[in-house]
Design a protein around this motif. Sequence first.
Motif, PDB file in Angstrom:
ATOM      1  N   ASN A 117       0.867  -1.268   0.012  1.00 12.22           N
ATOM      2  CA  ASN A 117      -0.169  -0.001  -0.082  1.00 12.22           C
ATOM      3  C   ASN A 117       0.896   1.287  -0.112  1.00 12.22           C
ATOM      4  O   ASN A 117       1.835   1.528   0.765  1.00 12.22           O
ATOM      5  N   GLY A 119       0.137   4.238   1.060  1.00 14.88           N
ATOM      6  CA  GLY A 119      -0.308   5.133   1.880  1.00 14.88           C
ATOM      7  C   GLY A 119      -0.670   4.388   3.268  1.00 14.88           C
ATOM      8  O   GLY A 119      -0.628   3.192   3.037  1.00 14.88           O
ATOM      9  N   CYS A 123      -4.380   7.301   5.080  1.00 17.02           N
ATOM     10  CA  CYS A 123      -3.723   8.093   3.919  1.00 17.02           C
ATOM     11  C   CYS A 123      -3.710   9.642   4.114  1.00 17.02           C
ATOM     12  O   CYS A 123      -4.559  10.143   3.674  1.00 17.02           O
ATOM     13  N   SER A 149      -2.230  13.905  -2.055  1.00 17.74           N
ATOM     14  CA  SER A 149      -2.696  12.698  -1.771  1.00 17.74           C
ATOM     15  C   SER A 149      -2.368  11.715  -2.742  1.00 17.74           C
ATOM     16  O   SER A 149      -2.438  10.664  -2.961  1.00 17.74           O
ATOM     17  N   CYS A 152      -1.617   7.960  -2.285  1.00 18.35           N
ATOM     18  CA  CYS A 152      -2.578   7.196  -1.687  1.00 18.35           C
ATOM     19  C   CYS A 152      -3.106   6.277  -3.045  1.00 18.35           C
ATOM     20  O   CYS A 152      -3.746   6.955  -3.884  1.00 18.35           O
TER      21      CYS A 152
END
Length: 444
Positions: A117, A119, A123, A149, A152
Amino acid sequence: MARCKCSGRAFCLCLLPFLMMSHLLVYIIVTIFVAMSYRPEPQPVSLPLHFIAPGVSSNSGALASHPLNAFWNLRLVEGALWNRLQHLKDRENNPILRGNITVVRGPQNESTDPFPNDGSPLCQPDHLLASQLPDFNTIPEQMKDFVLSMHCRSYTLLKNQPDLCNGQDTETDAPMLFMAIKSQVGNFENRQAIRETWGRTGLVQEESGGQRWQVRTVFLLGRQDVTTGPHPDLEALLQLESSLHKDILQWDFRDTFFNLTLKDLLFWNWLAVHCPQAHFIFKGDDDVFVRTSALLDYLNKHHASLQGTNKKVKDDFLVGDVISNAWPSRQPTAKYYIPESFYKGIYPTYAGGGGVVYSAALAMRLREVSHWVSLFPIDDVYMGMCLQRLGIRLIHHPGFLTFDLPDAKKETPCAYHKVLLVHKRSPKEMLTLWRVLKAPLAEC
């Protein structure tokens, strides 16, 4: 045994082959290091306008231009944030430096996903990325939100349809066409118009009167973006719609224009788990009109024409309105504005995001390679970046009219005779056009 007696001039001739080999070795080493470095692209003299992004549709032939170099040699431009991030990813995944690693994935068990993943579960915004953008405080808000972001990739699935393809595991029962439509919470009318017209789920017959094929439709949603202004609470209505039609996929991210790329990534993950047996994927917007029967006709004929050919040729299939030679818009007020501090260079060849069709096998390859490509705020350009790294040759089809028909022909039924997709149409226009095209046409 004969002995080589070298003196003076003869001695130099004896050493010449060794000197040539050493120079060749130095040349090879320097070439490898240069290939891994940035190479600036020439800037355009003028930027032609285009709807998706500045550029032109590739209609000179069936196949668009495709990358000639391997994916790690991208000639990226130094200085822009995305280019620097991508350069690091490309060097990290350079098969010359890291070796060829084959990843085997378990589509039924996402917990075994070898890709981490990007983030934390929640996130959190990454302000370190923002600090690397010198003009961060002056760029538009949606660009700021994207930068904070862009690391993410994992979001909670709020509304799922895990049984959408249940009971369709065989070759004949599996969906021939799986339609993934990008929508927003408030677009109830668009979704219902699609369900009643070109996006009907079930058996759909080819336009030529041939076979009937399974079609499945799902709508891809994020959550309402409160930053764009006050919105009425539509959650109860959306829940009712989802329960009634069972065709809503919704994730817990803000549904903004620059977050459309997330719908591709998250849908590919969902497809790998819940409907990997589908044959073809249609990805499009909820304001297009598709002649589904004609599209099935085209896909069946294309599939039949490839019988006996290499499986890779069948799998590497993508068709749409192919756009090449596109440059980012540098107008701060434009919808597709990308600041030069974020991205430099020309866009790769891509297909207009209004609607595109690709094989489910390619969807799985896009899912894999997307982990090696930094997120980009324009979804169709991002897919082009992924396709470039896969070395896929896009097929241009003149029937994908992502920029609509000429105004004089919009009301003429015969003008749609060779159209597979047209953008854009309101819910009322969809219903009207569906009824008109269902009626027998005079000789066109």
